[in-house]
Design an enzyme around this catalytic site. Structure first.
Site, PDB file in Angstrom:
ATOM      1  N   ILE A 164       0.806  -1.426  -0.087  1.00  0.00           N
ATOM      2  CA  ILE A 164      -0.147  -0.090   0.021  1.00  0.00           C
ATOM      3  C   ILE A 164       0.568   1.137   0.134  1.00  0.00           C
ATOM      4  O   ILE A 164       0.620   2.171  -0.673  1.00  0.00           O
ATOM      5  CB  ILE A 164      -1.068  -0.057   1.168  1.00  0.00           C
ATOM      6  N   ASP A 183      10.641   2.269   6.905  1.00  0.00           N
ATOM      7  CA  ASP A 183      10.258   0.834   6.760  1.00  0.00           C
ATOM      8  C   ASP A 183      11.402  -0.205   6.760  1.00  0.00           C
ATOM      9  O   ASP A 183      12.457  -0.452   6.215  1.00  0.00           O
ATOM     10  CB  ASP A 183       9.470   0.317   5.526  1.00  0.00           C
ATOM     11  N   ALA A 244      -4.685   3.067   8.175  1.00  0.00           N
ATOM     12  CA  ALA A 244      -3.959   1.828   8.418  1.00  0.00           C
ATOM     13  C   ALA A 244      -4.655   1.112   9.544  1.00  0.00           C
ATOM     14  O   ALA A 244      -5.627   0.311   9.327  1.00  0.00           O
ATOM     15  CB  ALA A 244      -2.664   1.911   8.681  1.00  0.00           C
ATOM     16  N   ARG A 245      -4.381   1.384  10.694  1.00  0.00           N
ATOM     17  CA  ARG A 245      -4.976   0.546  11.824  1.00  0.00           C
ATOM     18  C   ARG A 245      -4.999   1.535  13.052  1.00  0.00           C
ATOM     19  O   ARG A 245      -4.135   2.331  13.250  1.00  0.00           O
ATOM     20  CB  ARG A 245      -4.250  -0.563  12.259  1.00  0.00           C
ATOM     21  N   ASP A 269      -9.069   7.217   9.616  1.00  0.00           N
ATOM     22  CA  ASP A 269     -10.144   6.268   8.830  1.00  0.00           C
ATOM     23  C   ASP A 269     -10.234   5.157   9.959  1.00  0.00           C
ATOM     24  O   ASP A 269     -11.177   4.610  10.074  1.00  0.00           O
ATOM     25  CB  ASP A 269      -9.599   5.724   7.653  1.00  0.00           C
ATOM     26  N   GLU A 274     -12.996   1.329  17.772  1.00  0.00           N
ATOM     27  CA  GLU A 274     -13.794   1.890  16.654  1.00  0.00           C
ATOM     28  C   GLU A 274     -15.334   1.810  17.223  1.00  0.00           C
ATOM     29  O   GLU A 274     -15.593   0.869  18.153  1.00  0.00           O
ATOM     30  CB  GLU A 274     -13.683   0.936  15.594  1.00  0.00           C
ATOM     31  N   HIS A 301     -13.755   3.890   9.027  1.00  0.00           N
ATOM     32  CA  HIS A 301     -13.113   2.665   8.434  1.00  0.00           C
ATOM     33  C   HIS A 301     -13.589   2.359   7.104  1.00  0.00           C
ATOM     34  O   HIS A 301     -13.924   1.370   6.815  1.00  0.00           O
ATOM     35  CB  HIS A 301     -13.115   1.523   9.509  1.00  0.00           C
ATOM     36  N   GLY A 303     -11.760   2.609   4.440  1.00  0.00           N
ATOM     37  CA  GLY A 303     -10.509   2.287   3.469  1.00  0.00           C
ATOM     38  C   GLY A 303     -10.715   1.420   2.361  1.00  0.00           C
ATOM     39  O   GLY A 303     -10.612   1.291   1.137  1.00  0.00           O
TER      40      GLY A 303
HETATM   41  C1  3PG Z   1      -8.284  -4.462   5.829  1.00  0.00           C
HETATM   42  O1  3PG Z   1      -7.521  -4.780   6.560  1.00  0.00           O
HETATM   43  O2  3PG Z   1      -8.509  -5.017   4.797  1.00  0.00           O
HETATM   44  C2  3PG Z   1      -9.223  -3.383   5.953  1.00  0.00           C
HETATM   45  O3  3PG Z   1      -9.048  -2.501   7.331  1.00  0.00           O
HETATM   46  C3  3PG Z   1     -10.705  -3.355   5.444  1.00  0.00           C
HETATM   47  O4  3PG Z   1     -11.446  -3.738   6.686  1.00  0.00           O
HETATM   48  P1  3PG Z   1     -12.933  -4.166   6.287  1.00  0.00           P
HETATM   49  O5  3PG Z   1     -12.854  -5.336   5.459  1.00  0.00           O
HETATM   50  O6  3PG Z   1     -13.554  -4.491   7.544  1.00  0.00           O
HETATM   51  O7  3PG Z   1     -13.755  -2.991   5.470  1.00  0.00           O
END
Ligand code: 3PG
Length: 547
Positions: A164, A183, A244-245, A269, A274, A301, A303
């Protein structure tokens, strides 16, 4: 790295798959068309899941369902859990491994979506788009409040230069940003080939950047990677994007820096805790001080929530789950890494190893105290871990009441007390695997190789052959005397079993023969008993190669 595993072949029509999170229909349809029994049952509570999980051979989740603790304890039939997405922090991988459950994900399906949301959040942050939109909804059009900055000419620091991060780097280079990368697992050469300035440490990168964007998984090593110290290190007025997380940033330190104006903004995001993504606003009881700040943009979330990514991950996870349940080789997260030699078709050797393991208890009863497996030729040069696991899987299948697979094969072996020794020799031209079974003073060996894609046995307990290892066989050990083969074949023929081929080998003229008789159907016990009753026959058994 590639991770491989497979499960013994099963009859798919009896296999049940639970889809516990929202999944595009294409994947579900694919699984049904392949004969699997699929239940889509989303939004289950932990207690509800515990009640039903024991009925399923496979589970598909996204990030909402937690496959951990007691749920795993009750997943007694489970062979594989598939994450339709990248992050697997909702799955307890060590516990799955212990229980012999394979974990697979779709590492490529949503990477572009994840990269694009990072870019969208960066633009939103720099141009105050969400804030201006919200004000406009309330008829406040004072545009002077929303003057922003441009990305072009600014410096971005990417934490995590994997799949990514590399896409983000390409897109932000296109915006004419100066891109820096941190990284520890990506080399300087790789970063430079992407046009990214390599930073050995975060200390080197953070004070320089106008934008910092994270693209790493959450692991014990990366949790809190942007802590108080790192946030204080950032350039005044910098902005942070996290798609990301949650848990990668110390949210308290982030809040303080944003409130004090040390950081100009953050776009998130993901957050550490959460909200419930399914609740309506009237019953939503979520609190997070970060959301109260005007310079924070939060999206729930999103993404991977694109049409394209949803379709990709759904189809990819469905295909991987189907392949795993059929016993094919699939990439699994909780497996040792396997290096594949370009010249060797590792899949055929995996099959050979499993066959060598399977054959022993089909023809012998002696209790084994030690197994010696030897790899020769090109095989001696590669990582043979997967081959040994495959052998054990085949060997222990008959021996153990447990479902043996690549993940638990070593654990099952250690419970048997059998010693397992691996050796390698690169001498000789042939890629040969020899399994020696030691029982007291007796040592019996079986060897095999692969010709093209065909698995062949070359030595069977000291008798030389060149046998195709497929189909059903009757193996007879008999005296080397005239007429005996005719008698054996007559018994088989009179029982209505068609013989499709035959190979013989003898140790010494006038002593013992071993005959491999290929038959079109499985030989029943009563036929074997008739063969055993013939004068001059020492032993008769049947082998099925399970193909
Ligand atoms: C992932 O790790 O693939 C993303 O964070 C997406 O998460 P989700 O499938 O819950 O949308």
């Amino acid at each position: 790295l590639a991770f491989y595993n497979f499960i013994g072949k099963g009859r798919v029509k009896f296999m049940r798959i639970l889809v516990a999170d929202k999944l595009a229909n294409d994947g579900v349809e694919y699984l049904r068309s392949e004969g699997f029994d699929v239940d889509v049952n989303t939004g289950l509570s932990k207690e509800e899941l515990i009640k039903i999980i024991g009925d399923y051979e496979a589970l598909i989740v996204r990030s909402a369902t937690q496959f951990k603790g007691e749920i795993i304890d009750h997943a007694n039939k489970m062979k594989v859990v598939g994450r339709a997405g990248v992050g697997v922090d909702n799955i307890d991988i060590p516990k799955c491994t212990e229980k012999g459950i394979m974990v697979v994900n779709t590492p490529f399906g949503n990477i572009n979506a994840a990269a694009e949301i990072g870019i969208a959040l960066a633009f939103s942050l720099f141009r105050n788009i969400p804030q201006a939109y919200l004000a406009g909804k309330n008829k406040d059009f004072r545009r002077a409040n929303f003057a922003g900055e441009e990305l072009e000419g600014k410096k971005v620091g990417i934490i995590g230069m994997g799949k990514i991060g590399a896409i983000v780097a390409g897109k932000l280079s296109g915006c004419k940003m100066e891109v820096m990368g941190y990284d520890p697992y990506v080399t300087k050469d790789r970063m430079e080939s992407l046009g990214v300035k390599y930073c050995e440490t975060l200390d080197e990168m953070l004070p320089e950047c106008d934008l910092i964007t994270l693209h790493i998984p959450k692991t014990p090593e990366t949790a809190g990677i942007l802590g108080e110290k790192e946030i204080k290190m950032c350039k005044k007025g910098a902005r942070i994007v996290n798609a990301a997380r949650g848990g990668l940033i110390d949210e308290k330190a982030l809040y303080e820096a944003l409130k004090a104006g040390d950081l100009a903004g953050a776009a998130l995001d993901v957050v550490e805790k959460e909200p419930d993504f399914k609740k309506t606003p009237d019953v939503q009881d979520y609190e997070n001080p970060l959301l109260e700040l005007d310079n924070v943009i939060y999206v729930p979330h999103l993404g991977a929530s694109t049409k394209e990514a949803s379709l990709n991950v759904s189809v990819q996870v469905a295909k991987t789950i189907a392949a795993a349940l059929r016993g094919e080789l699939v990439a699994a997260i909780n497996m040792p890494p396997v290096k594949i030699d370009d010249k060797s078709d590792i899949r055929s050797y995996i099959k050979l190893s499993e066959i060598l393991g399977k054959v022993y208890y089909q023809v012998e009863d002696d209790k084994i105290s030690k197994i010696d497996i030897k790899y020769q030729g090109e095989l001696a040069k590669i990582d043979t871990k997967i081959l040994s696991l495959s052998f054990l899987k085949g060997f222990l299948e008959k021996f153990s009441s447990e479902q043996v697979n690549y993940i638990n094969a070593e654990a099952v072996l250690s419970s048997t007390g059998i010693d397992f020794v691996e050796s390698k020799s690169s001498s000789g031209n042939e890629n040969l695997i020899t399994a020696s079974f030691i029982s007291g003073d007796k040592k019996s060996s079986i060897s095999g190789t692969v010709t093209g894609k065909e698995v062949r046995l070359t030595d069977f307990f000291g008798y030389k052959f060149n046998l195709e290892a497929s189909g059903n066989l009757i193996v007879v050990q008999n005296m080397d005397i005239p007429g005996i083969i005719g008698k054996i074949c007559t018994v088989i023929g009179e029982s209505g079993i068609n013989i499709s081929g035959m190979q013989m080998s003898r140790n010494k003229k006038g002593e013992k023969d071993v005959s491999f008789i290929y038959v079109d159907s499985v030989c029943e016990d009563k036929v074997l008993d008739k063969i055993k009753g013939l004068e001059g026959v020492y032993k008769a058994s049947r082998i099925s190669f399970g193909d």
